[in-house]
Design an enzyme around this catalytic site. Structure first.
Site, PDB file in Angstrom:
ATOM      1  N   HIS A 237      43.457  46.206  47.643  1.00 18.92           N
ATOM      2  CA  HIS A 237      44.359  46.409  46.505  1.00 18.92           C
ATOM      3  C   HIS A 237      44.971  47.819  46.472  1.00 18.92           C
ATOM      4  O   HIS A 237      46.178  47.984  46.311  1.00 18.92           O
ATOM      5  CB  HIS A 237      43.625  46.187  45.184  1.00 18.92           C
TER       6      HIS A 237
ATOM      7  N   HIS B 184      45.445  39.652  45.447  1.00 17.44           N
ATOM      8  CA  HIS B 184      46.062  39.236  44.181  1.00 17.44           C
ATOM      9  C   HIS B 184      46.813  40.370  43.489  1.00 17.44           C
ATOM     10  O   HIS B 184      47.633  40.132  42.627  1.00 17.44           O
ATOM     11  CB  HIS B 184      45.035  38.569  43.255  1.00 17.44           C
TER      12      HIS B 184
ATOM     13  N   LYS C  28      40.315  37.278  49.729  1.00 17.07           N
ATOM     14  CA  LYS C  28      39.590  38.424  50.243  1.00 17.07           C
ATOM     15  C   LYS C  28      38.095  38.260  49.958  1.00 17.07           C
ATOM     16  O   LYS C  28      37.777  37.480  49.075  1.00 17.07           O
ATOM     17  CB  LYS C  28      40.132  39.715  49.650  1.00 17.07           C
TER      18      LYS C  28
ATOM     19  N   LYS D  24      33.762  50.972  38.820  1.00 16.11           N
ATOM     20  CA  LYS D  24      33.277  49.990  37.846  1.00 16.11           C
ATOM     21  C   LYS D  24      32.549  50.743  36.748  1.00 16.11           C
ATOM     22  O   LYS D  24      32.033  51.842  36.970  1.00 16.11           O
ATOM     23  CB  LYS D  24      32.286  49.037  38.526  1.00 16.11           C
TER      24      LYS D  24
HETATM   25  C1  BG6 Z   1      38.805  41.865  42.838  1.00 11.60           C
HETATM   26  C2  BG6 Z   1      37.524  42.594  43.057  1.00 11.60           C
HETATM   27  O1  BG6 Z   1      39.464  41.666  44.057  1.00 11.60           O
HETATM   28  O2  BG6 Z   1      39.615  42.599  41.949  1.00 11.60           O
HETATM   29  C3  BG6 Z   1      36.816  42.842  41.752  1.00 11.60           C
HETATM   30  O3  BG6 Z   1      36.683  41.856  43.925  1.00 11.60           O
HETATM   31  C4  BG6 Z   1      37.745  43.531  40.763  1.00 11.60           C
HETATM   32  O4  BG6 Z   1      35.636  43.606  41.935  1.00 11.60           O
HETATM   33  C5  BG6 Z   1      39.059  42.798  40.675  1.00 11.60           C
HETATM   34  O5  BG6 Z   1      37.101  43.543  39.513  1.00 11.60           O
HETATM   35  C6  BG6 Z   1      40.041  43.584  39.850  1.00 11.60           C
HETATM   36  O6  BG6 Z   1      41.162  42.791  39.620  1.00 11.60           O
HETATM   37  P1  BG6 Z   1      41.997  42.918  38.283  1.00 11.60           P
HETATM   38  O7  BG6 Z   1      43.113  41.961  38.467  1.00 11.60           O
HETATM   39  O8  BG6 Z   1      41.072  42.569  37.171  1.00 11.60           O
HETATM   40  O9  BG6 Z   1      42.427  44.352  38.213  1.00 11.60           O
END
Ligand code: BG6
Length: 480
Positions: free
Chosen positions: A237, A175, A145, A328
């Protein structure tokens, strides 16, 4: 189970994602015997490197990013024997023939291309792989992505990809779908008989999905400031998680059955009313700097947090709000889902009311687990007084050492690519439908010309997100 030996070409092998996620994922699966030693991992990048130099760089990346104790030195050495390097200019002519020759030298049964590069290069690389014959009929292509920037760009990208690859060859990574706890949502719903009868508007009051991060955007401003939380987290996500909670039971656990059901959820979403959305941007506070400083853009209007209320207009969910929030630089790092059940229909206790409806909390990370909030009688109380207590299941405690072998979400996803299983990947129409839902809100925000609401770094997020809930007489679950 071991997979067949494969050839994996990683475009952008010198990049951050390859170093932090892809290499450690592959190395771990190699160490547990899932990846045969005949496998070839072909790193592609622009720089000139000798084989020794390349191996040393890969070894350094593994040393830095592979959790300690995962693989011993000999295993890392054997793993590095699978590595080859091709210097290639993705927009020019250099290196393509060399890549083709290397692949055709003694081809392995599965050929996959992982595009761990800037999204602006996705279409170009795919078309070149297709036209040059480097990608064969059974080859797979893996894209990170962001998949497009809006509906139109996602459509254009899909069209270009499909001019060279069939949908069954295209693996769009989200992911979150590789996370054990996210997959567990499907186990919870469809491998247990207990919850599904309650999983509807008759019994559920509302759903909350939270993805809170403590980290800011330092170092990623170039990408993030053009994306913002809606594109970075919600369109992919968070919507994927919402789909897994809301979808109808697929008849089978296979790629198209699951993806058809997820798509139906996205299509049943009411258009988002801007009044049901909040966007925030962190300012300096609690010892943390501001978004604008980190993004090095003093006038940035990009949102680093979003909260919204979604409505799914179908038989199962009519009248059940889904509240989503992400941000964030918040006080806590936590991803979780709360399914809040309705109050009992009738209160037989005259003096006191049961504390609050039941809630099922699915903790995605960290401290993965499932908690069911229940009401019990307060021990020793005269008459009937109530307490709200958790029935708790922590994955770490229940599964003990077995959680240690799970590794990062990429492991599962990369192995699925090699096995040819697309269940945990976004289909093109899903990605487009998700853009179609978020695009109008992003446009409305831009048109309004208003600045996202400031919130303190390392605080609880925008005030307006609290108000969004209070308006409905509800509360967000505390993030802790
Ligand atoms: C990513 C985003 O896809 O996912 C990031 O681009 C984010 O900004 C991250 O921090 C969060 O993933 P995880 O696995 O740390 O919750």
């Amino acid at each position: 189970n071991p997979v067949e030996a494969f050839d994996l070409v990683v475009f952008g092998i010198t990049g951050d994602l390859a170093h932090r996620k892809i290499l450690p994922a592959l190395c771990h699966r190699f160490s547990i015997g899932q990846i045969p030693k005949e496998t070839r991992i072909i790193g592609v990048a622009r720089g000139e490197k000798s084989k020794e130099q390349f191996h040393a760089e890969m070894a350094e990346a593994l040393d830095k990013h592979l959790p300690k104790g995962r693989c011993d030195d000999q295993c890392v050495k054997d793993f590095l024997d699978c590595f080859h390097y091709v210097k290639l200019d993705v927009l020019g002519e250099d290196g393509w023939q060399e890549l083709k020759d290397l692949l055709n030298e003694r081809p392995n049964p599965v050929r996959a291309f992982y595009l761990s590069v800037a999204p602006s290069l996705f279409a170009e690389i795919s078309v070149r792989l297709g036209k040059s014959g480097i990608a064969t009929e059974g080859s797979r292509i893996v894209l990170e992505k962001p998949f497009g920037h809006d509906l139109q760009s996602a459509k254009d990208l899909n069209a270009r990809l499909k001019s060279c690859f069939d949908e069954c060859q295209i693996y769009r990574i989200d992911h979150y779908l590789g996370k054990e706890t996210v997959q567990n949502l499907m186990a919870l719903r469809f491998a247990n008989a207990l919850f599904e009868p309650l999983w509807n508007s008759q019994h559920i009051d509302h759903v909350q999905i939270t993805v809170a991060e403590t980290l800011g955007i330092a170092g990623r401003g170039g990408y993030y400031d053009h994306a913002g939380a809606m594109r970075d987290m919600v369109q992919n996500h968070m919507m994927q998680v919402m789909c897994l909670i809301a979808m109808e039971p697929p008849a089978r656990f296979d790629a198209d059955s699951v993806r058809d059901e997820k798509l139906k959820v996205i299509k049943a979403l009411d258009p988002l009313d801007i009044r049901n959305t909040v966007r925030g941007q962190y300012r300096a506070g609690n010892g943390g700097g501001s978004y604008r400083e980190e993004a090095e853009n003093p006038d940035s209007m990009t949102e680093s947090a979003v909260a919204l209320k979604a409505a799914i207009s179908n038989w199962r969910w009519s009248g059940v709000p889904f509240y989503l929030r992400t941000g964030k630089r918040l006080r806590a790092h936590v991803s979780e889902i709360m399914i809040k059940f309705k109050e009992p229909p009738h209160n037989i206790f005259e003096q006191s009311r049961p504390a609050e409806g039941n809630a099922l909390i699915l903790r995605l990370q960290p401290g993965e687990g499932i908690t069911l909030m229940m009401t019990i009688k307060e021990p020793g109380s005269g008459g009937m007084r109530f307490l709200r207590v958790p029935l708790d299941m922590s994955f770490a405690e229940t599964l003990g050492g077995r959680t240690g072998v799970l590794g990062n979400a990429y492991e599962r996803l990369i192995m699925d690519v090699i096995r040819g299983d697309q269940t945990l990947f976004m289909r093109g129409d899903e990605a487009e439908a998700a853009w179609a839902w978020v695009d109008p809100v992003i446009a409305a925000w831009q048109e309004s010309g208003e600045r996202p609401q400031p919130y303190d770094a390392l605080g609880s997020g925008p005030e307006a997100a609290l108000a969004l809930m209070h308006r409905d007489g509800r509360e967000w679950r505390e993030i802790e």
